[in-house]
Design an enzyme around this catalytic site. Structure first.
Site, PDB file in Angstrom:
ATOM      1  N   GLN A  60      85.172  47.849  -0.881  1.00 60.07           N
ATOM      2  CA  GLN A  60      85.415  47.834   0.556  1.00 60.07           C
ATOM      3  C   GLN A  60      86.204  46.609   1.008  1.00 60.07           C
ATOM      4  O   GLN A  60      86.441  46.432   2.204  1.00 60.07           O
ATOM      5  CB  GLN A  60      84.079  47.891   1.307  1.00 60.07           C
ATOM      6  CG  GLN A  60      83.302  49.163   1.054  1.00 60.07           C
ATOM      7  CD  GLN A  60      81.917  49.153   1.686  1.00 60.07           C
ATOM      8  OE1 GLN A  60      81.583  48.284   2.483  1.00 60.07           O
ATOM      9  NE2 GLN A  60      81.101  50.133   1.334  1.00 60.07           N
ATOM     10  N   TYR A  94      68.895  42.048  15.609  1.00 62.55           N
ATOM     11  CA  TYR A  94      69.124  43.488  15.668  1.00 62.55           C
ATOM     12  C   TYR A  94      68.354  44.269  14.597  1.00 62.55           C
ATOM     13  O   TYR A  94      68.576  45.454  14.420  1.00 62.55           O
ATOM     14  CB  TYR A  94      70.630  43.765  15.650  1.00 62.55           C
ATOM     15  CG  TYR A  94      71.171  43.431  17.022  1.00 62.55           C
ATOM     16  CD1 TYR A  94      71.334  44.403  17.981  1.00 62.55           C
ATOM     17  CD2 TYR A  94      71.392  42.103  17.392  1.00 62.55           C
ATOM     18  CE1 TYR A  94      71.743  44.094  19.265  1.00 62.55           C
ATOM     19  CE2 TYR A  94      71.794  41.783  18.670  1.00 62.55           C
ATOM     20  CZ  TYR A  94      71.958  42.780  19.605  1.00 62.55           C
ATOM     21  OH  TYR A  94      72.333  42.456  20.890  1.00 62.55           O
ATOM     22  N   TYR A 110      68.149  55.344   0.976  1.00 61.75           N
ATOM     23  CA  TYR A 110      69.028  56.383   0.464  1.00 61.75           C
ATOM     24  C   TYR A 110      68.269  57.342  -0.457  1.00 61.75           C
ATOM     25  O   TYR A 110      67.485  56.929  -1.319  1.00 61.75           O
ATOM     26  CB  TYR A 110      70.206  55.779  -0.296  1.00 61.75           C
ATOM     27  CG  TYR A 110      71.320  55.288   0.592  1.00 61.75           C
ATOM     28  CD1 TYR A 110      71.923  56.137   1.513  1.00 61.75           C
ATOM     29  CD2 TYR A 110      71.767  53.983   0.512  1.00 61.75           C
ATOM     30  CE1 TYR A 110      72.953  55.696   2.323  1.00 61.75           C
ATOM     31  CE2 TYR A 110      72.808  53.526   1.322  1.00 61.75           C
ATOM     32  CZ  TYR A 110      73.386  54.390   2.228  1.00 61.75           C
ATOM     33  OH  TYR A 110      74.397  53.949   3.039  1.00 61.75           O
ATOM     34  N   HIS A 132      80.182  45.882   2.087  1.00 62.15           N
ATOM     35  CA  HIS A 132      79.545  45.430   3.329  1.00 62.15           C
ATOM     36  C   HIS A 132      80.088  44.065   3.789  1.00 62.15           C
ATOM     37  O   HIS A 132      79.354  43.090   3.913  1.00 62.15           O
ATOM     38  CB  HIS A 132      78.026  45.362   3.174  1.00 62.15           C
ATOM     39  CG  HIS A 132      77.387  46.712   3.054  1.00 62.15           C
ATOM     40  ND1 HIS A 132      76.045  46.921   3.285  1.00 62.15           N
ATOM     41  CD2 HIS A 132      77.900  47.929   2.734  1.00 62.15           C
ATOM     42  CE1 HIS A 132      75.756  48.205   3.104  1.00 62.15           C
ATOM     43  NE2 HIS A 132      76.879  48.831   2.766  1.00 62.15           N
ATOM     44  N   GLU A 153      74.163  53.043  14.343  1.00 63.56           N
ATOM     45  CA  GLU A 153      73.810  52.534  15.667  1.00 63.56           C
ATOM     46  C   GLU A 153      75.038  52.172  16.489  1.00 63.56           C
ATOM     47  O   GLU A 153      76.081  51.810  15.945  1.00 63.56           O
ATOM     48  CB  GLU A 153      72.965  51.255  15.535  1.00 63.56           C
ATOM     49  CG  GLU A 153      71.661  51.407  14.805  1.00 63.56           C
ATOM     50  CD  GLU A 153      70.928  50.080  14.656  1.00 63.56           C
ATOM     51  OE1 GLU A 153      69.761  50.107  14.235  1.00 63.56           O
ATOM     52  OE2 GLU A 153      71.521  49.012  14.960  1.00 63.56           O
TER      53      GLU A 153
END
Length: 380
Positions: free
Chosen positions: A83, A256, A267, A148, A246
Site C-alpha cells: 500500500q 477514536y 477478519y 496501513h 467509519e
C-alpha cells in the site's frame, strides 16, 4: 447494515463512449488515462490544471481543458510496495503566492523499514518541477510492514496541516495496541504548522507522555479526509477490520477507539474487535458506520460538494469506495448522515479519490488500477 504510468494520454474521450450518460443523469468523461494507481487529485487555484499522484512515485500536472499530462521533476524517493508509495497531495491555501505543494509518501530507513512521511516543495510550473523539496515529518516508529499508511493531508481553516497515519496493521488487539499508545505517532491524526513544526496549542503538548504532534488517536487506517466548507470541521473516512468502516468528525484530543472499541469483527469471524463504541464514554463515536456482517464500505478519498454544477448535491459528502467499486454519496445535516444511491456503480472502478473543481463544480474521480483514468462528472 450501515448505520447513523506508463505513457499517460490526454484524449478527453468519454468513459466507455463519448458523452456517455450515467443512470443518475450525469455525463462521465475520461479527462486522461494511462495512470498507474493514481492516489490523489489536488486542484491548483485559479488554474485549469490539477495535480495527480501515482503510487509508484510519479507526480503529474493534468490540464483539465485539453487532457495533456506533464510529469513533475523533483519528487522524493518513495517505497512503492504493498500500500506504500507516493500517496496524497495538498496545495498551500495561498497558492500561487505560496507555491508549496505538500506530499505524503512511504519511505524507508537504512534497515528497510518504512514509515509515513510528509514533505513539501515549491512548484515551478515551467518544467514542471518541485524545487527545494524538504522532509517535514515522519510518523515513527519505522516498522517492517507495507500496509496501513493512512496518509491523507489537508489544510484546516486554522491554517494548520493535518495528516492521517495508519496503524501499520498491527494485530495485537487490546489496550497496548500502537493506536492506543500515544508515545508513538501511528494510528493518529497529526497536526503541524505549515513548516512542519509543532503548534503550541496542540492538545497534548503539555503532556510529557504523549507525542506532541498527535491531534487525535485510536485510528486504524484513515484514507480519506476533508474539511466541511461551512463548519470547518475535519471529517475522515476510516477502514475497519471485518467491516467496521467509519465516517468520523475529528475532535482535538479525541480517542477514536481502535482497537478497544470497534463496530467490526476480526477478519474471517463474527467475533467483535473490542467493545461497542457507544458503550464507552472514553471514545468518540463515529457519525456513520458499517457494522460487522454489513458488507462494509472500504473507503478512500472524500470531499464535500460546494459547487454550482449540481445544485441538488450542495453540502453532500462524496466518498470513494474501493472493493465496492462505486462513488458513495451521503447527505449531511450537522452530524446526521444518510447514504444515498451510489454513483458510477457497475463499472468495475475502485474509486481512490474525488474532488470538486473550484471553477466549474464538476467532480473529478481517480480510479485505482494499473492502467487507470481520471474521469470527470458533469451535468447532463
Amino acid at each position: 447494515m450501515a448505520t447513523a504510468v506508463g505513457a499517460v494520454t490526454g484524449s478527453l474521450v468519454a468513459a466507455g463512449c463519448l458523452g456517455r450518460r450515467d443512470d443518475d443523469g450525469i455525463t462521465v468523461e475520461t479527462v486522461a488515462d494511462g495512470f498507474a494507481h493514481p492516489w490523489a487529485v489536488a486542484f491548483l487555484p485559479g488554474d485549469s490544471r490539477v495535480l495527480v499522484t501515482e503510487r509508484e512515485g510519479r507526480l503529474n500536472v493534468l490540464d483539465r481543458e485539453d487532457g495533456t499530462v506533464e510529469p513533475v521533476d523533483g519528487t522524493p524517493d518513495v517505497y512503492a510496495a504493498g500500500q506504500g508509495g507516493l500517496l496524497d497531495a495538498a496545495v498551500h491555501p495561498d497558492f500561487p503566492d505560496e507555491s508549496w505543494i505538500y506530499l505524503t509518501y512511504a519511505a524507508t530507513n537504512d534497515d528497510g523499514e518504512s514509515a509515513t512521511h510528509l514533505g513539501r516543495g515549491r512548484l515551478a510550473l515551467e518544467g514542471p518541477e518541485l524545487e527545494s523539496f524538504e522532509e517535514l515529518f515522519v510518523a515513527e516508529p519505522f516498522v517492517d510492514s507495507d500496509a496501513h499508511y493512512g496518509s491523507r493531508v489537508v489544510f484546516g481553516e486554522d491554517g494548520m496541516v493535518y495528516v492521517t497515519t495508519g496503524d501499520r496493521q498491527f494485530k495485537d488487539f487490546g489496550p497496548d495496541h500502537v493506536s492506543q499508545d500515544r508515545t508513538n505517532e501511528l494510528g493518529a491524526t497529526v497536526r503541524l504548522e505549515p513548516d512542519g513544526s509543532i503548534p503550541e496549542d496542540n492538545p497534548f503538548v503539555t503532556d510529557p507522555g504523549v507525542a506532541d504532534a498527535i491531534y487525535s488517536y485510536g485510528h486504524r487506517n484513515a484514507q480519506g479526509m476533508t474539511v466541511h466548507p461551512e463548519t470547518g470541521a475535519i471529517w475522515q473516512s476510516e477502514h475497519g477490520e471485518e467491516d467496521g468502516d467509519e465516517l468520523n468528525v475529528v475532535e482535538g484530543g479525541g480517542n477514536y477507539g481502535w482497537p478497544i472499541a470497534h463496530t467490526g469483527c476480526a477478519y474471517g469471524t463474527d467475533e467483535p474487535v473490542g467493545d461497542d463504541p457507544h458503550d464507552r464514554e472514553d471514545v468518540v463515536d463515529p457519525v456513520y458506520y458499517w457494522e460487522c456482517e454489513s458488507g462494509g464500505f472500504p473507503p478512500a478519498g472524500m470531499t464535500f460538494y460546494d459547487g454550482d454544477a449540481f445544485p441538488d448535491w450542495e453540502g453532500d459528502l462524496f466518498v470513494g469506495n474501493l472493493a465496492g467499486q462505486y462513488l458513495g454519496r451521503f447527505t449531511v445535516d450537522g452530524t446526521d448522515v444518510d447514504e444515498r444511491e451510489p454513483l458510477l456503480d457497475g463499472r468495475g472502478w475502485r474509486i481512490r479519490d474525488v474532488g470538486v473543481a473550484p471553477d466549474t463544480g464538476h467532480l473529478y474521480v481517480a480510479v485505482d488500477a494499473g492502467d487507470a483514468p481520471i474521469v470527470r462528472l458533469g451535468p447532463d
